[in-house]
Design a protein around this motif. Structure first.
Motif, PDB file in Angstrom:
ATOM      1  N   THR A 128       0.904  -1.279   0.024  1.00 11.61           N
ATOM      2  CA  THR A 128      -0.152   0.011   0.069  1.00 11.61           C
ATOM      3  C   THR A 128       1.018   1.422   0.088  1.00 11.61           C
ATOM      4  O   THR A 128       2.125   1.113   0.154  1.00 11.61           O
ATOM      5  CB  THR A 128      -0.936   0.089   1.326  1.00 11.61           C
ATOM      6  OG1 THR A 128      -0.131   0.213   2.574  1.00 11.61           O
ATOM      7  CG2 THR A 128      -1.642  -1.391   1.532  1.00 11.61           C
ATOM      8  N   VAL A 129       0.230   2.459   0.071  1.00 14.76           N
ATOM      9  CA  VAL A 129       0.940   3.707  -0.415  1.00 14.76           C
ATOM     10  C   VAL A 129       1.315   4.172   1.270  1.00 14.76           C
ATOM     11  O   VAL A 129       2.417   4.912   1.150  1.00 14.76           O
ATOM     12  CB  VAL A 129       0.292   4.802  -1.188  1.00 14.76           C
ATOM     13  CG1 VAL A 129       0.220   4.231  -2.716  1.00 14.76           C
ATOM     14  CG2 VAL A 129      -1.124   4.758  -0.455  1.00 14.76           C
ATOM     15  N   ASN A 130       0.770   3.909   2.237  1.00 15.79           N
ATOM     16  CA  ASN A 130       1.022   4.577   3.378  1.00 15.79           C
ATOM     17  C   ASN A 130       0.708   3.557   4.672  1.00 15.79           C
ATOM     18  O   ASN A 130      -0.042   2.365   4.397  1.00 15.79           O
ATOM     19  CB  ASN A 130       0.359   5.925   3.502  1.00 15.79           C
ATOM     20  CG  ASN A 130      -0.858   5.762   3.821  1.00 15.79           C
ATOM     21  OD1 ASN A 130      -1.582   5.114   4.296  1.00 15.79           O
ATOM     22  ND2 ASN A 130      -1.633   6.592   3.014  1.00 15.79           N
ATOM     23  N   ASP A 131       1.504   3.851   5.702  1.00 17.09           N
ATOM     24  CA  ASP A 131       1.272   2.880   6.951  1.00 17.09           C
ATOM     25  C   ASP A 131      -0.135   2.842   7.441  1.00 17.09           C
ATOM     26  O   ASP A 131      -0.842   1.678   7.830  1.00 17.09           O
ATOM     27  CB  ASP A 131       2.066   3.261   8.096  1.00 17.09           C
ATOM     28  CG  ASP A 131       3.431   3.020   8.045  1.00 17.09           C
ATOM     29  OD1 ASP A 131       4.023   2.202   7.317  1.00 17.09           O
ATOM     30  OD2 ASP A 131       4.134   3.521   8.858  1.00 17.09           O
ATOM     31  N   ALA A 134      -1.995   0.176   5.270  1.00 17.23           N
ATOM     32  CA  ALA A 134      -1.601  -1.068   5.453  1.00 17.23           C
ATOM     33  C   ALA A 134      -2.248  -1.621   6.667  1.00 17.23           C
ATOM     34  O   ALA A 134      -2.939  -2.841   6.645  1.00 17.23           O
ATOM     35  CB  ALA A 134       0.080  -1.064   5.715  1.00 17.23           C
ATOM     36  N   GLN A 156       5.209  -1.823   9.672  1.00 19.63           N
ATOM     37  CA  GLN A 156       5.143  -0.336   9.815  1.00 19.63           C
ATOM     38  C   GLN A 156       6.399   0.178   9.923  1.00 19.63           C
ATOM     39  O   GLN A 156       7.346  -0.659   9.797  1.00 19.63           O
ATOM     40  CB  GLN A 156       4.239   0.057  11.074  1.00 19.63           C
ATOM     41  CG  GLN A 156       2.569  -0.562  11.110  1.00 19.63           C
ATOM     42  CD  GLN A 156       1.704   0.320  10.227  1.00 19.63           C
ATOM     43  OE1 GLN A 156       1.246   1.210  10.624  1.00 19.63           O
ATOM     44  NE2 GLN A 156       1.322  -0.064   9.084  1.00 19.63           N
ATOM     45  N   HIS A 157       6.687   1.339   9.600  1.00 20.92           N
ATOM     46  CA  HIS A 157       7.644   2.383   9.544  1.00 20.92           C
ATOM     47  C   HIS A 157       8.627   1.819  10.818  1.00 20.92           C
ATOM     48  O   HIS A 157       9.876   1.538  10.641  1.00 20.92           O
ATOM     49  CB  HIS A 157       7.568   3.686   9.577  1.00 20.92           C
ATOM     50  CG  HIS A 157       8.604   4.344   9.750  1.00 20.92           C
ATOM     51  ND1 HIS A 157       9.593   4.375   8.593  1.00 20.92           N
ATOM     52  CD2 HIS A 157       9.210   5.545  10.567  1.00 20.92           C
ATOM     53  CE1 HIS A 157      10.708   5.119   8.943  1.00 20.92           C
ATOM     54  NE2 HIS A 157      10.450   5.841  10.279  1.00 20.92           N
ATOM     55  N   THR A 194       4.090  -1.103   3.260  1.00 19.42           N
ATOM     56  CA  THR A 194       4.195   0.057   2.292  1.00 19.42           C
ATOM     57  C   THR A 194       5.293  -0.354   1.378  1.00 19.42           C
ATOM     58  O   THR A 194       6.404  -1.199   1.843  1.00 19.42           O
ATOM     59  CB  THR A 194       4.540   1.476   2.709  1.00 19.42           C
ATOM     60  OG1 THR A 194       5.671   1.491   3.555  1.00 19.42           O
ATOM     61  CG2 THR A 194       3.516   1.835   3.857  1.00 19.42           C
ATOM     62  N   ASN A 195       5.506   0.171   0.262  1.00 19.61           N
ATOM     63  CA  ASN A 195       6.537  -0.015  -0.677  1.00 19.61           C
ATOM     64  C   ASN A 195       7.984   0.092  -0.183  1.00 19.61           C
ATOM     65  O   ASN A 195       8.806  -0.333  -0.311  1.00 19.61           O
ATOM     66  CB  ASN A 195       6.101   0.735  -1.929  1.00 19.61           C
ATOM     67  CG  ASN A 195       5.726   2.251  -2.027  1.00 19.61           C
ATOM     68  OD1 ASN A 195       5.039   2.628  -1.080  1.00 19.61           O
ATOM     69  ND2 ASN A 195       6.384   2.953  -2.677  1.00 19.61           N
ATOM     70  N   ASN A 196       7.876   1.249   0.638  1.00 16.73           N
ATOM     71  CA  ASN A 196       9.009   1.902   1.340  1.00 16.73           C
ATOM     72  C   ASN A 196       9.677   0.898   2.077  1.00 16.73           C
ATOM     73  O   ASN A 196      10.757   0.360   2.315  1.00 16.73           O
ATOM     74  CB  ASN A 196       8.896   3.249   2.182  1.00 16.73           C
ATOM     75  CG  ASN A 196       8.797   4.445   1.117  1.00 16.73           C
ATOM     76  OD1 ASN A 196       9.103   4.353  -0.212  1.00 16.73           O
ATOM     77  ND2 ASN A 196       8.274   5.598   1.605  1.00 16.73           N
ATOM     78  N   ILE A 230       2.915   3.803  -7.243  1.00 11.86           N
ATOM     79  CA  ILE A 230       4.113   3.356  -6.688  1.00 11.86           C
ATOM     80  C   ILE A 230       5.183   2.954  -7.722  1.00 11.86           C
ATOM     81  O   ILE A 230       6.434   3.199  -7.623  1.00 11.86           O
ATOM     82  CB  ILE A 230       4.033   1.852  -5.842  1.00 11.86           C
ATOM     83  CG1 ILE A 230       3.237   2.421  -4.504  1.00 11.86           C
ATOM     84  CG2 ILE A 230       5.232   1.161  -5.634  1.00 11.86           C
ATOM     85  CD1 ILE A 230       2.540   1.347  -3.709  1.00 11.86           C
TER      86      ILE A 230
END
Length: 888
Positions: A128-131, A134, A156-157, A194-196, A230
């Motif tokens: 997904t694009v953000n936490d 997700a 998560q981050h 997230t992708n990051n 993304i």
């Protein structure tokens, strides 16, 4: 082609026809699957696994698996998949992109291929694009997967979770999410993130010193939500893990002081299309005077040229409250695609420091790259990749060329009834904003909810202040206040609501006409911190009544009205904004207001538009609605899309070179980590080093009297710290084999002194440390090489070909250095048999970055390695530490 399409249908229509025929086999199972009790339905997962182990393929079980998910969803979530959602599921399972309009239930569609591919326990990643998304999607769909016997992890981050329905918390944001290790979250059948985070975890794993600490499994199957955002919008900015360099920050302040003295056109020229700046000849001379330099382009000053250009970019191309904000004395990047703040991320290459100097903020040290990868190359490593979005068809060519992904446009469940009105164009931005405010006021008066999309924080706040003067209540939703983003967007469909938002409004959260009852209920209970479940149930019942009543009022008023205040560079982003209205057949409307001062028209637009308006002598307050103008705007967007595609393709061609080298290094690193003994490898490298020295000082085409024996002996001493007493009284082969035999004997003596197990551990640590250090230096060399390689074009040479040649040579040199340093350090290491309670690894500060936008919290690269009680004792005795030096 048009005639053939009329006869046979478009490619998309033919594909949909084929897929619709497969729906019958799923629908035919609905009655039999529906007759199963809960245990019978739950046992289907085990049955599917047995069939796969017996030789069936995923295609063989697809129809029944989809029917099982549909029935489980009805029982657990109260939602039944429509036929078009089943088609979306098949497209995703086949490794393609499903374009589905907003409100068509993409999150529910994903459950079909996710379940099917998770059954064989190789792992499925939902990206997904953000936490927030997700976490939300895992909590929403987790009960369905758990019901069917699958585990769900969330990345998560700064944390990770396992979905656990027994882990109930008052804080609804984290309820049913039990904290766990990252490895545990990745070992779940399904992992949301997230992708990051997926990309950074891949890089972090390949910097670890112990295989047991790796988080990710093999990259099996990924479904990328908002795939265009993304894989296309973010494809130009690589993920970077970096560590601080030791350079002084004084130069940034020094350069920043001279920037105001340099004048546009006279001293430098700006190319807004390419976002580049070049110094003129007079500008170069002025910089030399201001910095007291004899020659700015002397090789010793070449770095100064780079930082002057970055300073100019900081002042003239990067705008406050558009590209970044300053918060608590810190420069924070604003994501150009979502409008969200990205705290902790930093632009690379000295640009962030230049902006910090411009804003008089504290300048942080420049970072050096330790590991990097682009999303393009990360996601291409998955065995199977698919994606879903509301807007992919305009970029179908890029998806096909770069990722080998076809786009299938899925029809809506109900007919779209949104009224997309023609663009209106004004001469000035002021006139445009006046018209926007008037449209908002009129819509508000008749009870229609309005969502206004802007391209920057600055513009959203200008509109907010204009509405305030008119006395219209509204929300300004931009990157400065994104904590409440989902809550505000969910209520944007309420009667008379006005919401102004940056690009993030186009993603993630459905806007339901009349409002979201759950959000409204929690809003009603805001003052009561200790509310009970009964309080919530009562508030929810009241909220449902309010939302139903407001929905009928909104429907009468014409549904959600979308106002775009500027055309984006990509048509997709405009379509995303429009797509917020008219979901599931609801009424709605949309209109874009433009001006000739908008960036798109000013930089990329045709001069014919400006010429037309000047020729007609149109008053500022009179808009144009003209076919030719609309066509010119669309052509400008196509021009920019094509330009950006070329840039991404060009970057990928360069990154493919690095990707092969990265895979080679990470593969070798994995071999080192998994090897129980590296002794044979060390002796092989030692033999290679001896032969390399012999080739230089004792060439085969010379007689022994011509050999440079002294320099040969000195070189061997420098590497192995031993005088080997070599002479030229034997043949070259005898000389080399004699040296290798002596060094092998020395190494085996070292092994007896240290103990085999301990030396194996030291071999592994030295290999890993040398690989990491040399790879870091190699990345720096490649960065410098990229900066100047474009100049080869002036010599009629292809820069890409030159880059490939030099990068290969650079990689070969690095491989030689790794070999030499590993051998030298292992032969020089001194083993002392004395008590030493622990061996510590090097600690390093890291930050996680996105190419021109980077990431964050400083962490240790490797954990301190302490000798465990069951590890070999460091004294070299061969006993376990607890039974030797660690005995209490």
């Amino acid at each position: 082609m048009k005639i053939l399409e009329k006869i046979f249908g478009t490619k998309n229509e033919r594909e949909l026809k084929r897929l619709f025929s497969a729906i019958d086999s799923i629908n035919s199972l609905e009655q039999s699957i529906g007759s199963l009790d809960d245990n019978g339905l739950m046992n289907k997962t085990g049955e599917f696994r047995s069939r796969l182990q017996s030789g069936d393929s995923l295609a063989d079980i697809l129809a029944e698996a989809f029917a099982v998910v549909r029935e489980a969803s009805k029982r657990v979530l109260g939602m039944r998949h429509f036929d078009v959602q089943l088609i979306g599921g098949m497209v995703l399972h086949q490794g393609r992109i499903a374009e589905m309009k907003t409100g068509e239930g993409k999150t529910l569609v994903a459950t079909l291929p996710v379940y099917l591919n998770a059954v064989d326990q190789k792992g499925v990643h939902v990206v997904t694009v953000n936490d927030y998304l997700a976490k939300r999607d895992a909590q929403w769909m987790g009960p369905l997967y758990n019901y069917l016997g699958l585990s769900v992890g969330v990345i998560q981050h700064d944390s990770s979770f396992i979905f656990d329905q027994t882990y109930v918390l008052r804080d609804k944001r984290y309820t049913m999410l039990r904290p766990c290790t990252r490895g545990e979250a990745y070992r779940a059948d399904i992992t949301y993130g997230t992708n990051n985070e997926f990309g950074f975890d891949y890089l972090r794993d390949n910097m670890k010193y112990d295989l047991d600490e790796f988080s990710q499994r093999q990259l099996n199957y990924a479904i990328v939500d908002e795939v265009d955002s993304i894989l296309i919008d973010e494809a130009r900015t690589p993920l970077i893990i970096s560590g601080p360099s030791e350079e002084s920050t004084d130069k940034y302040y020094k350069i920043n002081r001279i920037i105001p003295s340099l004048k546009n056109e006279a001293d430098f020229k700006i190319d807004e299309k390419l976002k580049t700046i070049v110094l003129t000849e007079s500008g170069s001379q002025k910089v030399e005077r201001l910095l007291s330099l004899d020659n700015l382009y002397d090789p010793v000053n070449i770095e100064m040229v780079h930082h002057v250009l970055q300073g100019l970019r900081a002042h003239h191309l990067f705008k406050k409250d558009v590209d970044y904000v300053v918060k608590d004395g810190e420069v924070i990047i604003v994501d150009e695609f979502t409008g969200r703040l990205m705290p902790g991320r930093r632009w690379s290459d000295g640009l962030h420091q230049a902006i910090e100097a411009k804003e008089n903020a504290k300048i942080a040290s420049e970072n050096q790259t330790l590991a990097t990868i682009t999303f393009q190359n990360y996601f291409r490593m998955y065995n199977k990749l698919s994606g879903m979005t509301g807007t992919a068809d305009t970029e179908a060519q890029e998806f096909a060329q770069i990722y080998n992904l076809d786009v299938v446009v899925i029809p809506t469940n109900r007919q779209m009834s949104r009224d997309d009105r023609a663009d209106v164009i004004y001469k000035t931005e002021t006139a445009k904003f006046d018209a926007v405010i008037e449209d908002i006021v009129q819509s508000h008066l008749k009870g229609q909810p309005v969502l206004v999309g802007t391209t920057s924080i600055e513009k959203s706040e200008v509109l907010g202040s204009l509405l305030k003067k008119k006395g219209i209540p509204h929300y300004v939703l931009n990157a400065k206040y994104h904590e409440r983003e989902a809550e505000i967007v969910a209520q944007a469909g309420r009667h008379k609501s006005v919401t102004i938002a940056t690009n993030m409004a186009g993603r993630g959260t459905d806007i339901v006409l009349g409002g979201n009852p759950d959000g409204l209920a929690r809003q009603m209970l805001k003052e009561n911190e200790n509310y009970t479940e009964e309080d919530y149930s009562a508030a929810l019942a009241e909220a449902k009544m309010i939302c139903e009543k407001e929905k009928s009022l909104v429907l009468e008023a014409g549904g959600l009205h979308i106002i775009g205040t500027e055309r984006h560079e990509a048509r997709r982003i405009d379509n995303q904004l429009r797509g917020r209205s008219g979901r599931q057949g609801d009424p709605g409307s949309s209109r874009f207001y433009l001006s000739l001062q908008d960036d798109l028209l000013r930089i990329f637009g045709s001069d014919r538009i400006t010429g037309l308006m000047s020729m007609l002598n149109i008053d500022d307050t009179i808009p144009i609605e003209n076919r030719m103008v609309s066509k010119a705007i669309e052509n400008a967007q196509k021009k920019v899309e094509s330009h950006n595609f070329d840039i991404r393709k060009h970057l990928l061609e360069y990154d493919d070179v690095m990707n092969k080298q990265r895979l080679e290094i990470y593969s070798f690193r994995r071999i080192v980590l998994t090897s129980s003994s590296l002794k044979d490898k060390v002796l092989e490298l030692m033999t290679n080093e001896v032969e390399a020295f012999a080739d230089v000082y004792c060439p085969e085409d010379q007689v022994p009297d011509e050999w440079d024996i002294k320099t040969f002996d000195d070189s061997l001493f420098g590497m192995f710290d031993r005088r080997l007493g070599i002479t030229n009284t034997m043949s070259r082969d005898e000389l080399v084999s004699g040296i290798v035999a002596k060094l092998t004997q020395l190494y085996e003596e070292k092994e007896r002194e240290a103990g085999p197990e301990f030396l194996r551990y030291v071999e592994k640590m030295i290999f890993l440390q040398v690989i990491d250090n040399q790879w870091k230096d190699h990345l720096l060399s490649i960065d410098h090489m990229k900066e100047g390689i474009g100049l080869r074009g002036y010599a009629q040479r292809d820069p890409l070909v030159e880059y490939k040649k030099e990068a290969f040579a650079c990689f070969a040199d690095m491989s030689d250095r790794i070999s030499a340093e590993v051998v030298s350090r292992l032969f020089k290491i001194q083993v002392k048999q004395e008590k030493a309670p622990e061996v510590k690894q090097h600690k390093q500060q890291l930050s996680y970055n996105r190419g021109e936008s980077s990431s964050a919290p400083l962490q240790a690269a490797h954990k301190d390695h302490k000798v465990g009680r069951n590890d070999p004792c460091i004294c070299g005795s061969g006993k376990k530490y607890k039974k030797c030096c660690g005995k209490e």
